[in-house]
Motif scaffolding. Structure first.
Motif, PDB file in Angstrom:
ATOM      1  N   ASP A  32       0.857  -1.190   0.000  1.00 30.84           N
ATOM      2  CA  ASP A  32       0.000   0.000   0.000  1.00 30.84           C
ATOM      3  C   ASP A  32       0.891   1.237   0.000  1.00 30.84           C
ATOM      4  O   ASP A  32       1.914   1.269   0.682  1.00 30.84           O
ATOM      5  CB  ASP A  32      -0.902   0.020   1.240  1.00 30.84           C
ATOM      6  CG  ASP A  32      -2.065   0.989   1.053  1.00 30.84           C
ATOM      7  OD1 ASP A  32      -3.208   0.509   0.964  1.00 30.84           O
ATOM      8  OD2 ASP A  32      -1.833   2.219   0.973  1.00 30.84           O
ATOM      9  N   ARG A  33       0.478   2.249  -0.766  1.00 32.69           N
ATOM     10  CA  ARG A  33       1.303   3.463  -0.829  1.00 32.69           C
ATOM     11  C   ARG A  33       1.226   4.276   0.464  1.00 32.69           C
ATOM     12  O   ARG A  33       2.088   5.105   0.734  1.00 32.69           O
ATOM     13  CB  ARG A  33       0.893   4.313  -2.024  1.00 32.69           C
ATOM     14  CG  ARG A  33      -0.534   4.816  -1.971  1.00 32.69           C
ATOM     15  CD  ARG A  33      -0.923   5.496  -3.266  1.00 32.69           C
ATOM     16  NE  ARG A  33      -2.341   5.790  -3.287  1.00 32.69           N
ATOM     17  CZ  ARG A  33      -3.027   6.102  -4.373  1.00 32.69           C
ATOM     18  NH1 ARG A  33      -2.417   6.158  -5.539  1.00 32.69           N
ATOM     19  NH2 ARG A  33      -4.309   6.375  -4.314  1.00 32.69           N
ATOM     20  N   ASN A  40      -7.175   4.904   5.117  1.00 30.00           N
ATOM     21  CA  ASN A  40      -7.880   5.020   3.835  1.00 30.00           C
ATOM     22  C   ASN A  40      -9.397   5.046   4.089  1.00 30.00           C
ATOM     23  O   ASN A  40      -9.838   5.202   5.225  1.00 30.00           O
ATOM     24  CB  ASN A  40      -7.461   3.867   2.913  1.00 30.00           C
ATOM     25  CG  ASN A  40      -7.545   2.540   3.635  1.00 30.00           C
ATOM     26  OD1 ASN A  40      -8.473   2.320   4.393  1.00 30.00           O
ATOM     27  ND2 ASN A  40      -6.571   1.679   3.424  1.00 30.00           N
ATOM     28  N   CYS A  41     -10.159   4.837   3.031  1.00 26.84           N
ATOM     29  CA  CYS A  41     -11.625   4.956   3.131  1.00 26.84           C
ATOM     30  C   CYS A  41     -12.232   3.940   4.097  1.00 26.84           C
ATOM     31  O   CYS A  41     -13.369   4.085   4.552  1.00 26.84           O
ATOM     32  CB  CYS A  41     -12.207   4.756   1.732  1.00 26.84           C
ATOM     33  SG  CYS A  41     -13.945   5.142   1.614  1.00 26.84           S
ATOM     34  N   SER A  42     -11.457   2.909   4.432  1.00 25.53           N
ATOM     35  CA  SER A  42     -12.035   1.802   5.193  1.00 25.53           C
ATOM     36  C   SER A  42     -12.084   2.041   6.711  1.00 25.53           C
ATOM     37  O   SER A  42     -12.510   1.158   7.450  1.00 25.53           O
ATOM     38  CB  SER A  42     -11.240   0.526   4.886  1.00 25.53           C
ATOM     39  OG  SER A  42     -11.240   0.291   3.497  1.00 25.53           O
ATOM     40  N   ALA A  46     -19.259   4.428   8.071  1.00 28.25           N
ATOM     41  CA  ALA A  46     -20.349   4.313   9.035  1.00 28.25           C
ATOM     42  C   ALA A  46     -20.456   2.921   9.673  1.00 28.25           C
ATOM     43  O   ALA A  46     -21.309   2.702  10.544  1.00 28.25           O
ATOM     44  CB  ALA A  46     -21.675   4.686   8.369  1.00 28.25           C
ATOM     45  N   LEU A  48     -21.615   0.046   8.712  1.00 26.21           N
ATOM     46  CA  LEU A  48     -22.860  -0.727   8.576  1.00 26.21           C
ATOM     47  C   LEU A  48     -22.679  -1.931   7.665  1.00 26.21           C
ATOM     48  O   LEU A  48     -22.058  -1.822   6.600  1.00 26.21           O
ATOM     49  CB  LEU A  48     -23.975   0.172   8.005  1.00 26.21           C
ATOM     50  CG  LEU A  48     -24.321   1.403   8.843  1.00 26.21           C
ATOM     51  CD1 LEU A  48     -25.307   2.299   8.089  1.00 26.21           C
ATOM     52  CD2 LEU A  48     -24.924   0.993  10.181  1.00 26.21           C
ATOM     53  N   LEU A 223       2.700   1.224  -6.136  1.00 23.90           N
ATOM     54  CA  LEU A 223       2.856   0.539  -7.424  1.00 23.90           C
ATOM     55  C   LEU A 223       2.975   1.609  -8.506  1.00 23.90           C
ATOM     56  O   LEU A 223       2.120   2.499  -8.611  1.00 23.90           O
ATOM     57  CB  LEU A 223       1.644  -0.353  -7.689  1.00 23.90           C
ATOM     58  CG  LEU A 223       1.748  -1.249  -8.925  1.00 23.90           C
ATOM     59  CD1 LEU A 223       0.957  -2.524  -8.725  1.00 23.90           C
ATOM     60  CD2 LEU A 223       1.263  -0.568 -10.187  1.00 23.90           C
ATOM     61  N   ALA A 381     -18.121   1.084  -3.754  1.00 27.99           N
ATOM     62  CA  ALA A 381     -18.886   2.301  -3.441  1.00 27.99           C
ATOM     63  C   ALA A 381     -19.314   2.362  -1.965  1.00 27.99           C
ATOM     64  O   ALA A 381     -18.468   2.361  -1.079  1.00 27.99           O
ATOM     65  CB  ALA A 381     -20.092   2.413  -4.370  1.00 27.99           C
ATOM     66  N   MET A 382     -20.639   2.364  -1.734  1.00 29.52           N
ATOM     67  CA  MET A 382     -21.147   2.564  -0.368  1.00 29.52           C
ATOM     68  C   MET A 382     -21.154   1.281   0.449  1.00 29.52           C
ATOM     69  O   MET A 382     -21.635   1.270   1.576  1.00 29.52           O
ATOM     70  CB  MET A 382     -22.597   3.081  -0.441  1.00 29.52           C
ATOM     71  CG  MET A 382     -22.751   4.339  -1.218  1.00 29.52           C
ATOM     72  SD  MET A 382     -24.271   4.283  -2.130  1.00 29.52           S
ATOM     73  CE  MET A 382     -25.392   4.727  -0.830  1.00 29.52           C
ATOM     74  N   GLY A 384     -18.395  -1.143   0.663  1.00 28.23           N
ATOM     75  CA  GLY A 384     -17.105  -1.830   0.700  1.00 28.23           C
ATOM     76  C   GLY A 384     -16.839  -2.536   2.013  1.00 28.23           C
ATOM     77  O   GLY A 384     -16.280  -3.636   2.038  1.00 28.23           O
ATOM     78  N   LEU A 385     -17.247  -1.912   3.109  1.00 34.72           N
ATOM     79  CA  LEU A 385     -17.038  -2.582   4.403  1.00 34.72           C
ATOM     80  C   LEU A 385     -17.938  -3.814   4.463  1.00 34.72           C
ATOM     81  O   LEU A 385     -17.484  -4.918   4.759  1.00 34.72           O
ATOM     82  CB  LEU A 385     -17.365  -1.626   5.559  1.00 34.72           C
ATOM     83  CG  LEU A 385     -17.303  -2.336   6.902  1.00 34.72           C
ATOM     84  CD1 LEU A 385     -15.867  -2.464   7.369  1.00 34.72           C
ATOM     85  CD2 LEU A 385     -18.147  -1.654   7.942  1.00 34.72           C
ATOM     86  N   SER A 386     -19.193  -3.599   4.146  1.00 31.93           N
ATOM     87  CA  SER A 386     -20.169  -4.678   4.240  1.00 31.93           C
ATOM     88  C   SER A 386     -19.772  -5.875   3.374  1.00 31.93           C
ATOM     89  O   SER A 386     -19.902  -7.018   3.787  1.00 31.93           O
ATOM     90  CB  SER A 386     -21.534  -4.135   3.796  1.00 31.93           C
ATOM     91  OG  SER A 386     -22.534  -5.061   4.013  1.00 31.93           O
TER      92      SER A 386
END
Ligand SMILES: Cc1cc2nc3c(=O)[nH]c(=O)nc-3n(C[C@H](O)[C@H](O)[C@H](O)COP(=O)(O)OP(=O)(O)OC[C@H]3O[C@@H](n4cnc5c(N)ncnc54)[C@H](O)[C@@H]3O)c2cc1C
Length: 430
Positions: A32-33, A40-42, A46, A48, A223, A381-382, A384-386
């Motif tokens: 990972d850079r 990051n976004c993770s 929220a 959920l 990368l 998108a909305m 990714g966690l799930s």
């Protein structure tokens, strides 16, 4: 057969893929850079886990709704108008996908993926002593207007047809579920299958599992290119030298299209910026996560703190904080929870993250036919966690030469590459 696998991207998708691939006996490294401290976004999302989200972002009515919202600076959705070929192409593909046929094809798959991912979360929670605060309390979609409640009730009917456990509640019934918060609403829809967790703790738990499984994580390693031999990838070039493995999986979130372009792969994607604000000592703490439906704000209890997350801002690849949009979130809260005030958010630093959004609202998961040893897992998108764990599990099956346990043909990462080739030969537009 055990292979050497390199995962590009250490977000929830990359770490989940690493985890399941290592459990299958592959020798895995992740690069990972970002640095180990960088989130990051993770991390600030929220939290959920959402079987309730079976309708992809590209759905009928979304284009018109999006255009209306674009006129309001603090609205939940915003596209920054700009003459950019990628954005125009993405918008065209979104418009083409936003139809009833696409929704009815995608809904059973999104349900199955989310339910299967929930099972993975349950297993991981058991294995880690629930290190990430996983709770199965459902999700309340709170409505302030009758019109919205009718729309949500229609979605609930669809959800019921898909076999989900969902109930339409009067304001009184919803308040009975949340007696300590007393929301000011006309009613709600209660999705009982949904769950929630603390995302940063989930990421930490995954990293711990990876260490136990002997996975190498290379931080601050970007990368920058590929070494090829015909249709086979021989090695990746990075800021810390070349790395040669048997298989490569691109899980770079919003960074994926640039990396794919170096391989002449088309991966249409826009960054959907969102913000969250976390109150460490909220004046009230709901027990059940909620979506403030008109405002499109998610509210998630995380231990003793409370997180509010929302907005979808298509404004390019930058992490600049737009205070007007943050205010949009803050101003919406007292409308649903009258005891909260904008002052509650004073001094709270907004977090922002870039959701990797494909134009049809479905992730890209699977092998690309253009290279013998490259797979792609991104564009969630909305969700990714799930969908993180099930994506990882499916990718591990694919890397092991197994048939994926869920039919994911709709997620084919080549779907736009083929469309472009077809429409080019037919003199089309894309
Ligand atoms: C406000 C908000 C609320 C949300 N709420 C939810 C929710 O409740 N539930 C849910 O399921 N989802 C939610 N999401 C969405 C979810 O957070 C994302 O879908 C998910 O985090 C994406 O994960 P990822 O691994 O694909 O990308 P990321 O987390 O962005 O990770 C990608 C990684 O790839 C690395 N990378 C990229 N390019 C390169 C390169 N060239 N070299 C090396 N590394 C590279 C990046 O540094 C990054 O670390 C929310 C998002 C936001 C913004």
């Amino acid at each position: 057969m055990s292979k050497q696998v390199l995962i590009i991207g250490g977000g929830v998708i990359g770490l989940s893929t690493s985890y399941y691939a290592a459990r299958k006996g592959h020798r895995v490294a992740v690069l990972d850079r970002g640095t180990i401290e960088q989130e990051n976004c993770s991390y600030g999302n929220a939290g959920l886990v959402v079987p309730s989200h079976f309708v992809p972002l590209a759905a009928p009515g979304m284009v018109v709704q999006g255009l209306k919202w674009m006129l309001k600076p603090a609205s939940p959705f915003y596209v920054k108008p700009r003459l950019d070929r990628d954005l125009l192409g993405w918008g065209f593909k979104f418009w083409r996908a936003a139809n009833a046929g696409h929704v009815s094809r995608s809904a059973p798959l999104l349900r199955d993926l989310n339910l299967a991912s929930r099972t993975c979360f349950e297993e991981l929670a058991e294995q880690t002593g629930n290190a990430f605060g996983f709770e199965r309390k459902g999700l309340l979609c709170l409505c302030k207007t009758e019109h919205r409640l009718e729309e949500e009730a229609r979605a609930a009917a669809q959800a019921r047809q898909l076999g989900l456990n969902v109930e339409v509640l009067t304001a009184r019934q919803a308040t009975a579920l949340e007696p300590h918060v007393r929301p000011d609403i006309v009613g709600a829809v209660y999705y009982r299958d949904d769950c929630h967790l603390i995302p940063a703790r989930f990421m930490a738990a995954l990293k711990q599992q990876l260490v136990k499984l002997g996975v190498r994580i290379l931080w601050a390693t970007e990368l920058t290119g590929w070494r090829l031999n015909g249709k086979s990838i021989v090695a990746v070039r990075t800021t810390r030298g070349d790395f040669a493995h048997d298989e490569y999986v691109l899980c770079g979130g919003c960074g994926s299209p640039a990396v794919a372009r170096q391989l002449r792969l088309i991966l249409p994607m826009q960054a959907g910026k969102g913000y969250s604000l976390t109150l460490p000592n909220p004046r009230q703490l709901p027990a059940i996560p909620a979506i403030l439906t008109e405002a499109r704000v998610a509210v998630t209890p995380m231990g003793s703190s409370l997180r509010f997350g929302g907005t979808m801002e298509i404004a390019g690849l930058n992490e600049n904080i737009n205070p007007v949009r943050v205010q949009g979130i803050i101003q919406s809260v007292p409308k649903y929870y009258p005891e909260f005030t904008p002052q509650d958010f004073e001094g709270i630093r907004p977090w922002c993250g870039l959701r990797p959004c494909s134009p049809d609202g479905l992730p890209y998961v699977g092998r690309t036919s253009r290279y013998t040893n490259l797979s792609i897992a991104t564009g969630h998108a909305m969700m990714g966690l799930s969908l993180g764990p099930i994506t990882g599990k499916l990718m591990a099956e694919i890397l092991s030469g197994e048939r994926p346990s869920i039919d994911i043909q709709l997620l084919d990462p080549d779907r736009y590459a083929r469309l472009s080739a077809t429409s080019r030969s037919a003199g089309g537009l894309t």
